[in-house]
Enzyme design. Structure first.
Site, short mmCIF file in Angstrom:
data_model
loop_
_atom_site.label_atom_id
_atom_site.label_comp_id
_atom_site.label_asym_id
_atom_site.label_seq_id
_atom_site.Cartn_x
_atom_site.Cartn_y
_atom_site.Cartn_z
N CYS A 163 38.70 111.69 -15.68
CA CYS A 163 37.46 111.00 -16.05
C CYS A 163 36.33 111.96 -16.37
CB CYS A 163 37.07 110.05 -14.92
SG CYS A 163 38.43 108.95 -14.52
N HIS A 303 27.81 109.54 -12.65
CA HIS A 303 29.20 109.13 -12.85
C HIS A 303 29.30 107.64 -12.49
CE1 HIS A 303 33.40 109.65 -13.52
NE2 HIS A 303 33.74 109.39 -12.28
N GLU A 314 28.29 110.28 -4.42
CA GLU A 314 27.48 110.83 -5.51
C GLU A 314 25.99 110.68 -5.19
OE1 GLU A 314 28.00 109.07 -9.40
OE2 GLU A 314 26.99 110.77 -10.38
N LYS A 332 27.98 102.75 -16.80
CA LYS A 332 29.28 102.08 -16.64
C LYS A 332 29.10 100.61 -16.26
CE LYS A 332 32.16 106.11 -15.56
NZ LYS A 332 31.23 107.25 -15.42
N HIS A 337 34.36 101.73 -17.33
CA HIS A 337 34.74 103.12 -17.14
C HIS A 337 35.78 103.48 -18.20
CE1 HIS A 337 35.58 106.94 -15.67
NE2 HIS A 337 35.94 106.69 -14.42
N PHE A 396 39.69 112.43 -11.28
CA PHE A 396 40.75 112.52 -10.26
C PHE A 396 41.23 113.97 -10.21
CE2 PHE A 396 42.46 107.91 -10.89
CZ PHE A 396 41.46 107.43 -10.07
#
Lengths: 408, 80
Positions: A163, A303, A314, A332, A337, A396
């Site tokens: 991502c 993110h 975050e 998002k 996403h 990831f």
């Protein structure tokens, strides 16, 4: 560290769940309403919602043979790249293609093609499998096709950091300009992974929102009631040049790409490291390269996936670096996403926030999570001067990429 | 023209986006802008669609469309 030579963003192209084009995407993000819908491709699956690009017609939007040889992730990238190049005012007919590089982030590649051809192998045997399976599947073809489409014969590759792929691509692209390997780089990300197998895979991990009866309320970054992300697709492409070159040809500069930082958590296959140590290091590297201090950063495009774990960690990390001085948003909420494309789409949206002095709201943020001690913009877009803005992307595997943009 | 010929024309138009007016018996695959990979794909699609066997080098780029039509008709046992 001293800041590198200025890199200018001179062109943008976006293809998102809001539609085809930068303007329609930016307008939609500023309105702050989710673009998630039920998706017939996912009928019968527990999670059947997605943020899908509406009305992409390959024959019309890409070319007559597109359906034959392009997986959707290539089609999205070609459409975004053509818009970005047109926006930059550069002309592929006259540019020195050998000095034009292409660096595109992509997490998965032609996954719908893979599933379709695998089904043919199982149901009809090897003779029924397409000879074009491989060139439609492998992720590097995103960059390869842009080279063919636009006559860009400089360095050409795809980055994969899940991502964060799209943000990683921008960092690598800027380095090509700093090393004088290119004069122009088309960079960004693309992903078209809304397939039955991929959605099932993410659902099995428990990272997707289960709010299928109310799709537009499903993606709700930083909200107390969030329960996962909505899978999306799209592409974002930016044209980068050295600022001196852009000024010399009197190109409009939308913003400067001032800093890039990257790091690895080395912690867990999917869960971010809870203290955010490596993310903080990536942020500090990006700020150092940009030559700015944390107090100068006005806006962060987070993110912000809308998962329980990401958003809290975050938020804690941002709080540790910036205090409460930044206006945070997660786009998002509107666009879902888009995995390998997300870092690039959000980079483009951060550029637009700087250019237009507008911070988009986070969709569906009704009640801020009690563990999120930040100024997260909600409701309507906030108009204020944004001289320095940052975009976070985490993949990831603990792969972190941070981009800093400054006003031109 | 035979039904098989027309079927092949339709397949080239719909599956390979070849312009219908370009397709003539004496047009080579090169002239139809089908490269070697597309030719392999065309042969694979024909085998699946028509349930017949064709070697993957049954035609090359300099062969004509008419040649392929004859080959397919021969395999199907259909008189043109």
């Amino acid at each position: 560290m001293t800041p590198g030579p200025g890199i200018a963003v001179t062109g943008l192209g976006l293809v998102t769940a809001a539609g085809i084009g930068t303007d329609v995407s930016w307008r939609s993000v500023c309105e702050g309403r989710s673009r998630a819908t039920r998706n017939p491709v996912l009928d019968g699956l527990p999670i059947d919602i997605s943020c899908t690009v509406p009305d992409l017609q390959p024959a019309r939007d890409v070319g007559p043979r597109s359906a034959l040889m392009h997986d959707r992730f290539i089609q999205l990238a070609i459409v975004a790249a053509r818009e970005a190049v047109a926006d930059s005012g550069l002309d592929p007919k006259t540019w020195d293609g050998a000095r034009v590089g292409v660096v595109i982030g992509c997490g998965l590649g032609g996954i719908a093609t893979f599933e379709k051809q695998h089904r043919r192998l199982l149901e009809k045997g090897p003779q029924a499998v397409s000879a074009l399976l491989l060139p439609m599947l492998v992720p590097n073809m995103a960059a390869g096709h842009l080279a063919m489409d636009l006559g860009a014969t400089g360095p050409n590759f795809v980055t994969a950091s899940a991502c964060a792929s799209g943000a990683t691509a921008l960092g690598a692209a800027a380095q090509l300009l700093r090393d004088d390997l290119c004069d122009v780089v088309l960079t960004g990300g693309t992903e078209a992974n809304v397939s039955r197998l991929m959605v099932t895979g993410f659902a099995q991990m428990g990272v997707l929102s289960r709010r299928v009866d109310d799709p537009t309320a499903a993606s709700r970054p930083f909200d107390a009631a969030r329960d996962g992300f909505v899978i999306g697709e799209g592409s974002g492409v930016l044209v980068l040049e050295r600022e001196a070159d852009a000024r010399a040809r009197r190109a409009p500069v939308r913003a400067r790409f001032a800093g890039y930082g990257a790091s690895a958590d080395a912690h867990h296959i999917t869960t971010p490291e809870p203290e955010g140590r490596s993310v903080r290091r990536a942020i500090r590297s990006a700020l150092a390269q940009a030559g700015v201090g944390p107090e100068e950063v006005r806006h962060v495009n987070a993110h912000g996936t809308s998962t329980q774990v990401n958003d809290v960690i975050e938020a804690r990390t941002l709080r540790a670096v910036f205090g409460d001085g930044v206006a945070v948003t997660s786009t998002k909420g509107v666009l879902g996403h888009t995995l390998g494309a997300a870092g690039a789409i959000e980079a483009a949206l951060t550029v637009l926030a700087v250019q237009h002095s507008t911070i988009p709201p986070t969709a569906n943020l009704d009640q801020l999570d009690a563990d999120v001690d930040l100024d997260v913009v909600s409701g309507t877009a906030r108009e204020e001067k944004v001289d320095v803005a940052m975009s976070n992307s985490f993949g990831f595997g603990g792969q972190n990429a941070v981009l800093v943009f400054t006003a031109a | 023209m035979s039904a098989t010929y027309e079927k092949l024309v339709d397949l080239l138009v719909t599956h390979f986006a070849v312009e219908r007016e370009k397709i003539r018996p004496d047009a080579t695959f090169e002239e139809l802008d089908l490269d070697s990979l597309f030719l392999v794909e065309l042969l694979l699609v024909l085998q699946t669609e028509l349930d017949m066997e064709l070697a993957d080098d049954a035609v090359n780029r300099t062969d004509t469309f008419g040649h392929l039509a004859e080959l397919v008709e021969g395999r199907l046992g259909v008189t043109p």
